[in-house]
Design an enzyme around this catalytic site. Structure first.
Site, short mmCIF file in Angstrom:
data_model
loop_
_atom_site.label_atom_id
_atom_site.label_comp_id
_atom_site.label_asym_id
_atom_site.label_seq_id
_atom_site.Cartn_x
_atom_site.Cartn_y
_atom_site.Cartn_z
N PHE A 239 -15.94 27.64 35.24
CA PHE A 239 -14.64 27.37 34.64
C PHE A 239 -13.57 27.06 35.68
CE2 PHE A 239 -15.19 29.64 30.32
CZ PHE A 239 -15.18 28.43 29.64
N LYS A 241 -13.73 25.41 38.49
CA LYS A 241 -13.76 23.99 38.85
C LYS A 241 -13.30 23.13 37.69
CE LYS A 241 -17.14 24.07 42.60
NZ LYS A 241 -18.47 23.61 43.09
N GLU A 242 -13.71 23.50 36.48
CA GLU A 242 -13.28 22.76 35.30
C GLU A 242 -11.76 22.74 35.20
OE1 GLU A 242 -13.50 23.13 30.40
OE2 GLU A 242 -15.08 24.01 31.63
N ARG A 243 -11.14 23.89 35.37
CA ARG A 243 -9.69 23.98 35.22
C ARG A 243 -8.97 23.27 36.37
NH1 ARG A 243 -10.46 30.26 33.23
NH2 ARG A 243 -11.01 29.68 31.07
N GLY A 246 -9.33 19.45 35.88
CA GLY A 246 -8.49 19.02 34.78
C GLY A 246 -7.04 18.89 35.20
#
Length: 384
Positions: A239, A241-243, A246
């Site tokens: 999460f 890296k995802e955040r 984004g």
């Protein structure tokens, strides 16, 4: 300071790709409510864009994470939000845990072809009754010899109708809460996998989003990423890296919209002068540019910490929170300054207004980010 000449060469490569292979087709893909994922990802794979920081053993370039930042910045400048989101789900949301914790065999079967752009990846965490509350998921993977038997459903899955494999978070034990979950790779050609429904969304129309079902689906236990019961922990790492990615992509999109608004306000004449000459307008745009730059620097700070091996949960939650709120401010102010032109679908701002709203919801809602920040600041509970 952050990027060397090689980073900038990669930036120009991706920028040309967006201008030639994405932007000319955005209107068509938005209208069709999908983009040709396999054809586009194959081209990105040939460019070496889908695994820049992944190991060379699986076809990646083995480079630093600043290349991922460059990729996110450049695809974030595209004329829509849906296609960049689909690309970044593949590179930085569905595959990081596989690359870091997956077995060699699993990486050869799924990561390597994903890097080549031959397979499309999706990540399946949210469910109809469990979104940001990840600990409440119900999808179960029950062990039967050397296989898991999976039953349940997943909601809001980007790339859901086109994905060749899913990185699935499921319960593998009866322990309550966040314990007893595992990450499992599920090929979508496995009997028992169904796309129950393609979802019609407010925005990001060119990105396919789906409700998925798993009905007595069997996969080998060898498809598990990492140890059994560690799925929640691995997903929380994924999460981050995802955040971060984004938020990085959001900065690029905001810069594009503000620049477009400045140009419009220079050309638009009202009451005998250009709109940009109104103090409120140029002050407000200057204020937005200042906040965008501050967010960019926070993103870069998070990237430095990530590369250095530090826990970035607090800082990246701040970046994600700020990005989700700031895109809404940018979209609202810039639409207002465009007047009626900002409200028509034939002009890019209406699409941006719709697409950008997702950032405060997807990947962890604003309220989840606030809770994480409060915990790390010692205001509530104990930091996990």
């Amino acid at each position: 300071m952050y990027f060397n000449p090689d980073h900038e060469m990669f930036r120009q490569t991706i920028r040309r790709f967006v201008e030639r292979e994405i932007n000319p087709f955005v209107e068509q893909w938005e209208h069709e409510r999908c983009f040709p994922g396999h054809a586009l990802f194959k081209k990105l794979g040939e460019l070496g864009a889908l695994g820049v920081s992944y190991p060379e053993a699986y076809g990646g370039a083995g480079l630093d994470y600043w290349y991922n930042v460059v990729l996110a910045e450049e695809v974030g400048r595209a004329d829509c939000g849906g296609v960049p989101m689909a690309i970044l789900v593949h590179t930085d949301m569905a595959t990081p845990a596989l690359a870091e914790f997956g077995s060699d065999e699993l990486c050869q079967r799924f990561l390597a072809p994903a890097i080549r752009g031959e397979l499309i990846a999706a990540v399946a965490i949210s469910e109809p009754d469990a979104g940001s509350d990840v600990a409440s998921i119900r999808t179960r993977a029950v062990r039967d010899g050397d296989e898991y038997v999976i039953n349940g459903s997943k909601m809001w899955i980007t790339n859901g109708t086109q994905a060749d494999f899913i990185t699935l978070l499921a319960r593998t034990s009866d322990e309550a809460g966040f314990k007893g979950m595992s990450l499992i790779i599920v090929p979508t050609n496995t009997p028992g996998f169904h796309v129950s429904k393609k979802l019609e969304k407010l925005g990001n129309h060119s990105s396919d989003t789906a409700l998925l079902a798993f009905d007595d689906l069997r996969v080998p236990v060898a498809n598990r990423i990492g140890e059994e019961g560690q799925g929640f922990v691995l997903q929380m790492q994924q999460f981050q890296k995802e955040r971060l990615i984004g938020s990085v992509s959001a900065v690029a999109g905001m810069e594009r919209i503000v620049a477009m608004t400045i140009n419009y306000c220079r050309e638009r004449q009202t009451f005998g002068k250009a709109l940009i000459d109104n103090q409120y307008i140029h002050f407000r745009l200057a204020e937005l540019l200042t906040e965008i730059e501050a967010l960019r620097q926070l993103n870069y700070h998070c990237t430095r910490l990530l590369i250095a091996g530090h826990d970035i949960t607090k800082e990246v939650s701040m970046a994600k929170l700020k990005a989700g709120r700031l895109v809404r401010e940018v979209a609202d102010s810039c639409l207002q300054f465009h007047g009626g032109m900002g409200y028509v679908e034939e002009y890019p701002l209406a699409r941006y207004f719709r697409d950008s709203r997702l950032l405060s919801i997807g990947g962890g809602a604003d309220e989840i980010m606030l809770g994480i920040i409060a915990k790390y600041a010692g205001m509530i509970g104990k930091r996990r």
